[in-house]
Structures are given as structure tokens and as C-alpha cells.
Scaffold this active site. Structure first.
Site, short mmCIF file in Angstrom:
data_model
loop_
_atom_site.label_atom_id
_atom_site.label_comp_id
_atom_site.label_asym_id
_atom_site.label_seq_id
_atom_site.Cartn_x
_atom_site.Cartn_y
_atom_site.Cartn_z
N ARG A 61 0.57 17.29 11.00
CA ARG A 61 -0.76 15.68 10.22
C ARG A 61 -2.05 16.09 10.95
O ARG A 61 -2.94 15.37 10.59
CB ARG A 61 0.41 14.97 11.06
CG ARG A 61 1.31 14.06 10.45
CD ARG A 61 2.10 13.00 11.54
NE ARG A 61 2.61 13.49 12.87
CZ ARG A 61 2.36 12.60 13.34
NH1 ARG A 61 3.03 11.56 13.28
NH2 ARG A 61 3.17 13.14 14.55
N ASN A 91 4.67 11.73 9.41
CA ASN A 91 6.58 12.08 9.28
C ASN A 91 7.09 11.05 9.07
O ASN A 91 6.93 9.52 8.88
CB ASN A 91 6.74 11.90 10.58
CG ASN A 91 5.94 13.76 11.49
OD1 ASN A 91 5.37 14.24 10.52
ND2 ASN A 91 6.13 12.77 12.95
#
Length: 95
Positions: free
Chosen positions: A22, A40
Site C-alpha cells: 500500500r 487491504n
């Protein structure tokens, strides 16, 4: 001539959690004029949703594919849809 804007959602599979995925995507996004999020998912995937000019979105997605992240990705699904203009920035979203 007006540029075409869209929204793209990508689901990445593989070893994409716990490897800085990320935050690398956030870093890559800072080089492109895109808004949206990366997060996520509970099933182990990472979801990316981005909005912007089509050509910029393609460049952004290609930059992710060309980065070191590609070694963690085993599969991805991509869905293009209508631009909604609902994001102000590109950030990590937490479920």
C-alpha cells in the site's frame, strides 16, 4: 479536446499484504494526478480504486506493474467504470 476521465478498480492477489504494498502504491501515486485509495482486504487481496484521466490512470497502473511490487502479484482483476469525482486525494483506506 477534453480528456476522458474514468474510475478503475484493481484487485491484486498474491503476497500483497505485509510487504509495504500500500505504501509503495501511495508513493507511485504521488507521481500521477490520480485520486482514490488503496486498502487491504480481509481475504488477503489488496484493492485499489483510482480516478483520473484515462492516460494518467494507464500510466499509474503500468508504473505499479513495472515496480518491484510485480514480484508479489500472482493475479489481478481490473474493472473500468464511470468517473465519479468522489475522492480529493489518493490515500490508504482502512476497513
Amino acid at each position: 479536446m477534453q480528456k476522458q476521465k474514468s474510475q478503475v478498480t484493481v484487485f491484486y492477489k498474491g503476497r500483497v499484504q505485509g510487504v509495504g504494498f500500500r505504501y509503495t502504491v501511495i508513493s507511485i501515486a504521488s507521481n500521477f494526478n490520480v485520486t482514490g485509495y488503496v486498502k487491504n482486504l480481509r481475504d488477503g487481496r489488496v484493492e485499489l480504486c483510482a480516478e483520473g484521466d484515462d492516460s494518467v490512470l494507464l500510466g499509474f497502473l503500468n508504473a505499479i506493474d513495472d515496480s518491484h511490487l510485480r514480484r508479489y502479484i500472482t493475479d489481478k482483476s481490473t474493472d473500468w467504470s464511470t468517473f465519479l469525482g468522489k475522492y480529493n486525494q489518493f490515500s490508504v483506506q482502512y476497513s
